[in-house]
Scaffold this active site. Sequence first.
Site, PDB file in Angstrom:
ATOM      1  N   ASP A 260       0.840  -1.195   0.000  1.00  0.00           N
ATOM      2  CA  ASP A 260       0.000   0.000   0.000  1.00  0.00           C
ATOM      3  C   ASP A 260       0.874   1.244   0.000  1.00  0.00           C
ATOM      4  OD1 ASP A 260      -1.953   1.901   0.222  1.00  0.00           O
ATOM      5  OD2 ASP A 260      -2.495   1.418   2.305  1.00  0.00           O
ATOM      6  N   LYS A 267       1.681   7.965   0.341  1.00  0.00           N
ATOM      7  CA  LYS A 267       2.070   8.040   1.755  1.00  0.00           C
ATOM      8  C   LYS A 267       3.437   8.699   1.888  1.00  0.00           C
ATOM      9  CE  LYS A 267      -0.283   3.816   3.364  1.00  0.00           C
ATOM     10  NZ  LYS A 267      -1.128   4.443   4.401  1.00  0.00           N
ATOM     11  N   ARG A 341     -11.113  -0.387   2.321  1.00  0.00           N
ATOM     12  CA  ARG A 341     -12.575  -0.489   2.417  1.00  0.00           C
ATOM     13  C   ARG A 341     -13.216  -0.712   1.057  1.00  0.00           C
ATOM     14  NH1 ARG A 341     -12.814   5.160   5.388  1.00  0.00           N
ATOM     15  NH2 ARG A 341     -10.763   4.361   5.950  1.00  0.00           N
TER      16      ARG A 341
HETATM   17  N1  BES Z   1      -3.128   0.268   5.244  1.00  0.00           N
HETATM   18  C1  BES Z   1      -3.518   1.528   5.751  1.00  0.00           C
HETATM   19  C2  BES Z   1      -3.769   1.525   7.261  1.00  0.00           C
HETATM   20  C3  BES Z   1      -2.568   1.306   8.144  1.00  0.00           C
HETATM   21  C4  BES Z   1      -1.877   2.373   8.648  1.00  0.00           C
HETATM   22  C5  BES Z   1      -2.203   0.027   8.519  1.00  0.00           C
HETATM   23  C6  BES Z   1      -0.792   2.146   9.495  1.00  0.00           C
HETATM   24  C7  BES Z   1      -1.120  -0.189   9.358  1.00  0.00           C
HETATM   25  C8  BES Z   1      -0.424   0.876   9.851  1.00  0.00           C
HETATM   26  C9  BES Z   1      -4.821   1.991   5.084  1.00  0.00           C
HETATM   27  O1  BES Z   1      -4.993   1.600   3.770  1.00  0.00           O
HETATM   28  C10 BES Z   1      -4.807   3.469   5.092  1.00  0.00           C
HETATM   29  O2  BES Z   1      -3.985   4.034   4.429  1.00  0.00           O
HETATM   30  N2  BES Z   1      -5.716   4.066   5.837  1.00  0.00           N
HETATM   31  C11 BES Z   1      -5.806   5.469   5.944  1.00  0.00           C
HETATM   32  C12 BES Z   1      -7.253   5.851   5.803  1.00  0.00           C
HETATM   33  C13 BES Z   1      -7.482   7.335   5.674  1.00  0.00           C
HETATM   34  C14 BES Z   1      -6.803   7.863   4.445  1.00  0.00           C
HETATM   35  C15 BES Z   1      -8.965   7.596   5.624  1.00  0.00           C
HETATM   36  C16 BES Z   1      -5.263   5.880   7.297  1.00  0.00           C
HETATM   37  O3  BES Z   1      -5.461   5.166   8.285  1.00  0.00           O
HETATM   38  O4  BES Z   1      -4.608   6.912   7.368  1.00  0.00           O
HETATM   39 ZN    ZN Z   2      -4.060  -0.149   3.215  1.00  0.00          ZN
HETATM   40 MN    MN Z   3      -4.072   2.914   2.394  1.00  0.00          MN
END
Ligand code: BES
Ligand code: ZN
Ligand code: MN
Length: 494
Positions: A260, A267, A341
Amino acid sequence: MVRIDATGGALGEVSTPMLAVGLHKGESAPLELGEAADAVLSNEDFSGKEGETALVYAPEGIASPRLLLVGLGERTSFTLDTLRRASAIAAKRARALKLDDAAFALHVSEGSAARVAAAEAAAEGAALGLYRFDRYKTNAESRELETFTLVHDDEDEVAGGAETGAKLAAAALLARDLANEPSNAATPEYLAGKAREIAERYGMEATILDRAGIEAEGMNGLATVGRASENEPRFIALEHHGGENGDPPVVLVGKAVTFDSGGISIKPAASMEDMKYDMSGGAAVLGAMETVGSLNLPLNVVALVPATENLPGGNAFKPGDVLELHSGKTVEIVTTDAEGRLILADALSCARRYEPAAVVDCATLTGACYVALGDHASGLMGNDDALISEIQTAGEASGERAWHLPLFKEYTEQIKGKTADLKNSGGRYGGALTAGAFLKEFADYPWAHLDIAGTAYYGKQQNAYTPRGASGTPARLLVEFLRGRARDRTTEEA
Ligand code: BES
Ligand code: ZN
Ligand code: MN
C-alpha cells in the site's frame, strides 16, 4: 520445524537435555522435583515473577542434566496465555543452548478439559516462540530444536492436546510467513498459489479470479485499486465443506493489499516499507484455513481474499473519481489511500451469495485504530451482539485480544457522499469507526470487523511467543471462533 510430543513419565525420571518447570510467585517446586530446585529458591535467586528464569546444572535427584525454572507470576493472574509465554521461553532457551530436545512440565491438575487446553497452549507457545523468518539471510542460524516434549501423568490427553496445539500454531505460522514476505515476492498471484496449495492439501474448493474475472464480476473496487499495477489483482475464494450440505457457512474475509503506497494520495516515505504487511488480514484468513483443513472442522467455511497492490501510475484512480462497487452502491474517492474499504466492500457484497451464517472480516484498515488501542488489541466492530461476544471470547482464549468499538449512526453520516452514495473517508476523527461504518453498508448478515492495523506486525518482539515482524493475528482467534461454533453444533446434535 520442532516436533511437539508428550510423555507420561514422572518429572524426576524424564531423560531430556533440559527439563523446564513453571513456578508461580512465592510457591515451592513440585514435590516430584525433590531437592533439585531448593538451592535456587532458598537463595531467593528466583522469585517466580513472570518471565524470570533460572537454570540449574546437574540438579540433584533428577535424571535431566539441566533444570530450567520459568516464572509464571501470581497464581491468581494465571491464564493460558501465561503458559504460552512460559513454554515459548523454555523452547527458545533450549534452542539458544543448542540442544536438540527439551521437555516442559505440565503440572496442571483441574479436570480433563483444562489439561487438554493447557497442553494445547504449551504446544502453541513453543511452536510460535521458535518462529524465525530468515529465508533471505544467507548465513542464517540453521540449528533447530528437534523435539519439545510435554510431561504429564496422563500421556494420552496431553498427547492429543500437543497435536492440536501444533495445528493451532500452524495457522499463525503460515500467516506470519505470508505477511513477512516482501511485496516483490508476495504478489496477489503468489497468495493465490498458496490458497491453491491449501485447497489441494485438504480437498477444499479454490476459485481464483484474475483481472478480467474481477471486472466481469463487477468488483470495481478491487479492479480500480489494482489498476495501475503490473502485478495484477486476484480475488481468492476457498471453500471448506466440513458441515452438512446446505448448512450456511461462516465466511472469513481478509484484506490483502500486498503493498500500500497510498496510490496517487501517496504516503510519506517514513515506514512505507511496513506497507508490505498490508495483506496481513488475507494472510490470517489463509492461515486460519490451513488449520480449518488440518483439524477438518465440521463446519462449512468460506474464505474470501481480495488481493491487490495500491500503486500510483498513469492509469491509477484519482481523488474525485466515482465508482460503482459490486453491490451497486456508488462511492466518491476522497483519498486513494483509503483503498482497503473499497476492496473489502466488494468481498462483503460477494459474501451475500453464500447466504452466510456469519461473516468476519479482518484488515489492517486504519492508522486511527492503531492510535486508539495501540498495539495491545485489535479493534472490533459489527452489527450483531452475539457475534461480537463470540469474537471477544475467542480473542481472550487465543491471546489475540479484540476490543469492541461503537458504530453509532453518526459515523455513517460522516461518510455520506456529496456526488455519490458514499465517500471513502470520513476524515481524521473517529477514523477506525467511519471505516467500520463504511463496511457496514455492505453487510446484510451477522457481521464482525477486526481492525488489525496495530496488531498485525511489530517493530520489536511483542511477547515471548510473538517475535518482531508479522504476528499472524488474528489467525488463531479466527480458528478459536470456528472451533467454538463447531463445538456448539456438536452439543446441539447430542
Ligand atoms: N493500510 C492503511 C492503514 C494502516 C496504517 C495500517 C498504518 C497499518 C499501519 C490503510 O490503507 C490506510 O492508508 N488508511 C488510511 C485511511 C485514511 C486515508 C482515511 C489511514 O489510516 O490513514
Ligand atoms: Zn491499506
Ligand atoms: Mn491505504
